[in-house]
Write a protein that holds these residues in place. Structure first.
Motif, short mmCIF file in Angstrom:
data_model
loop_
_atom_site.label_atom_id
_atom_site.label_comp_id
_atom_site.label_asym_id
_atom_site.label_seq_id
_atom_site.Cartn_x
_atom_site.Cartn_y
_atom_site.Cartn_z
N UNK A 133 0.68 -1.29 0.04
CA UNK A 133 0.02 0.03 -0.05
C UNK A 133 0.85 1.18 -0.08
N UNK A 134 1.86 1.22 0.68
CA UNK A 134 2.83 2.37 0.63
C UNK A 134 3.71 2.71 -0.50
N UNK A 154 2.88 1.30 -3.58
CA UNK A 154 2.00 1.38 -4.78
C UNK A 154 1.76 2.73 -5.16
N UNK A 155 1.57 3.73 -4.26
CA UNK A 155 1.46 4.99 -4.75
C UNK A 155 2.71 5.81 -5.48
N UNK A 171 2.96 4.46 -8.74
CA UNK A 171 2.08 5.02 -9.70
C UNK A 171 2.63 6.59 -10.16
N UNK A 172 2.95 7.31 -9.02
CA UNK A 172 3.70 8.45 -9.35
C UNK A 172 4.78 8.45 -10.35
N UNK A 185 4.90 6.12 -12.69
CA UNK A 185 4.25 5.86 -14.09
C UNK A 185 3.56 7.27 -14.59
N UNK A 186 3.11 7.95 -13.76
CA UNK A 186 2.54 9.20 -14.21
C UNK A 186 3.44 10.24 -14.97
N UNK A 202 -6.24 14.24 -3.39
CA UNK A 202 -5.76 13.63 -2.15
C UNK A 202 -4.28 13.59 -2.10
N UNK A 203 -3.76 13.77 -0.70
CA UNK A 203 -2.36 14.17 -0.50
C UNK A 203 -1.78 13.06 0.22
N UNK A 204 -0.43 12.78 -0.07
CA UNK A 204 0.09 11.45 0.90
C UNK A 204 0.74 12.40 2.12
N UNK A 205 1.25 11.59 3.24
CA UNK A 205 1.71 12.38 4.50
C UNK A 205 2.31 13.66 4.37
N UNK A 259 -2.43 14.56 -5.82
CA UNK A 259 -2.81 14.02 -7.10
C UNK A 259 -4.30 13.99 -7.15
N UNK A 260 -5.05 14.06 -8.27
CA UNK A 260 -6.39 13.88 -8.29
C UNK A 260 -7.08 14.29 -9.48
N UNK A 286 -4.02 6.35 -9.69
CA UNK A 286 -2.98 7.24 -9.23
C UNK A 286 -3.94 8.25 -8.36
N UNK A 287 -5.02 8.84 -9.01
CA UNK A 287 -5.81 9.59 -8.35
C UNK A 287 -6.45 8.92 -6.94
N UNK A 300 -4.43 8.18 -3.58
CA UNK A 300 -4.15 9.16 -2.78
C UNK A 300 -5.46 9.12 -1.49
#
Lengths: 245, 262
Positions: free
Chosen positions: A3-4, A6-7, A10-11, A13-14, A75-78, A239-240, B12-13, B16
């Motif tokens: 879970x930690x 994967x984001x 994903x970033x 990849x983005x 949403x934002x990561x910590x 991201x969002x 990705x969205x 978060x």
């Protein structure tokens, strides 16, 4: 662990996808004009006037400016700021009073009898409205909310004694500076000031709050994705998705 | 390809929005609770056992008329930090416990042991008071104490027998204790004037021999603030170097607890 990680994956990849979008934009109008001129010269030299290359100068792509309003959710990561806000209530002496001093027998038994479950936190959910007042400037309002929750349970029976939840909500006036426009790509920075309220079921406090986006970019036209690096109420990595209308 | 890109963007969205664990949880184990209850109970048993042991030895000492044998008994059953002196209608036992010197004042009221009530007091009015009375061949010790933040009472029955030290190698008294010790711990919070009670009830079925104990101890601990009722069973095997704590079905062993220097 997944879970930690994967984001982050994903970033990455983005970023790769964004690079591809940028590469497509390298084919400029000047290059197209030259190619067309060459083709015309070979096949229609006597009948067609060759097009003159246009003198290229930077101008915002109209497609990204045609919509005045934007609304995005993300949403934002910590981030340190949000975590610091949520941590403010951890040190509240009320909790120490409630369970008693750890030196007392009852305090020791209470600490031994009950345990805290793993704390879970959503550090930042954001809703951002912007209104374009200049080609390069948008003014708007940003709302951000983060919360954390954990439970106090009995070590033997696992019965719930109570649940401890805290919320940090921010409302900010936001200025966004767009410094790069392309047909489906935009880069920007922003800064916002406002207030944050930190509360749980019996406590609440209001403090000044800020939010800064060092660098952010969007990919898409009417509907778009965004990715930001910043600090403040929205977290560090945000991201969002959003739409322009 | 375009759909894949879109899908990746959406993933990705959404990522978060997923909550993340930010702090490790506490351990879920009854072991700390069992140890606290045992540690607290141990001091209560120590007081009661010590009082009984001292009174029994003092009684034997009183029955020895010969000065030389009396001195010999003193040397065997009371260590060098203990002194014994007679007073009117009783005697005083003074012991060095830790850094402090404490005295048990025993009032016999002219009765021989087992023929009438004996009263044992330690720091009268703010300490421990025990009345030992005969009870069909054994002894009933009714004890109350008000010391610091702890108030309580015990109602236990005990019997004892003198053991030939040369046969077993340990000159001592063997006592059997059955009964209840009920303690209420009063604690008030400094910042919140709230006085709370933690009741601890111990049911003893133990034997004590030269400072060594065996048997079973059942501890009930009632926390009135949380309305919580915890139970602990302490198994004390004889000649083993551990005790076993059983709390909510979980079993823990504490080693090096055999020499319980009450």
């Amino acid at each position: 662990m997944i879970r930690r990680i994967f984001p982050l994956l994903s970033l990455v990849l983005l970023f790769v996808v964004s690079e591809r979008l940028l590469a497509q934009e390298v084919v400029s109008t000047e290059m197209l004009a030259q190619n067309v001129s060459s083709y015309c010269a070979q096949n229609y030299a006597s009948t067609v006037v060759s097009p003159q290359p246009t003198s290229w100068r930077y101008a915002p792509d109209a497609s990204s400016l045609e919509n005045k309003h934007s609304l995005q959710v993300g949403g934002g990561l910590p981030g340190l700021t949000v975590m610091a806000m949520l941590d403010m209530l951890f040190s509240d002496p009320y909790y120490e009073d409630k369970i008693g001093s750890s030196n007392s027998l009852r305090g020791q038994l209470s600490d031994a009898r009950y345990y805290w479950t793993k704390e879970r936190a959503v550090t930042s959910l954001t809703l951002d409205y912007g209104c374009r007042v200049r080609d390069w400037l948008s003014l708007g309002v940003k709302g951000a909310v983060g919360f954390t929750t954990r439970a106090r349970r009995h070590v033997a029976t696992n019965d719930l004694l109570y649940r401890d939840s805290r919320v940090a909500a921010s409302l900010l006036f936001n200025m966004r500076f767009d410094w790069l426009h392309r047909r489906s790509f935009m880069m920007y920075s922003s800064f916002g000031l406002g207030v944050a309220s930190i509360f749980d079921y019996h406590h609440g406090t209001i403090i000044p709050m800020f939010d800064a986006t060092y660098v952010g970019f969007t990919a898409g036209r009417k509907f778009y994705y965004f990715l930001e690096l910043g600090a403040g109420a929205s977290g560090t990595f945000r991201t969002g998705i959003g739409c322009r209308f | 390809m375009r759909h894949i890109v879109n899908l990746c963007m959406i993933v990705v969205s959404l990522m978060s929005f997923v909550g993340c664990a930010v702090e490790d949880a506490g351990s879920r184990s009854t072991e700390p609770m069992a140890k606290i209850m045992w540690r607290t109970s141990k001091s209560h048993i120590a007081i009661v056992s010590s009082a009984i042991e001292d009174v029994v030895h003092a009684n034997e000492l009183l029955n020895i008329a010969d000065e030389q044998k009396r001195a010999e008994y003193m040397g065997r059953y009371f260590d060098g930090a203990t002194s014994f002196s007679e007073i009117t209608n009783g005697f005083v036992i003074t012991k060095l416990m830790g850094d402090s010197r404490i005295s048990w004042v025993v009032t016999t009221n002219g009765h021989a042991f087992g023929q009438g009530d004996w009263t044992v007091e330690f720091q009268s009015g703010n300490g421990y008071t025990m009345v030992v009375r005969p009870n069909n061949g054994e002894y009933r010790a009714i004890m109350s104490f008000d010391y610091g933040s702890q108030r309580g009472s015990s109602d236990i029955y005990f019997s004892y027998s003198l053991v030939d030290g040369e046969m077993l190698g340990y000159p001592d008294v063997v006592s059997s204790i059955i009964g209840d010790i009920k303690v209420t711990v009063y604690e008030s919070n400094a910042s919140t004037p709230l006085c709370v009670d933690t009741e601890i009830t111990e049911r003893l079925t133990i034997s004590e021999y030269n400072g060594l104990m065996s048997g079973q101890l059942n501890v009930d601990c009632i926390d009135k603030y949380y309305d919580a009722h915890d139970k602990l069973t302490v198994l004390i095997p004889l000649f083993k170097n551990y005790i076993e704590l059983v709390c909510y079905g979980d079993s823990y062993q504490l080693f090096n607890e055999r020499k319980l220097s009450w």
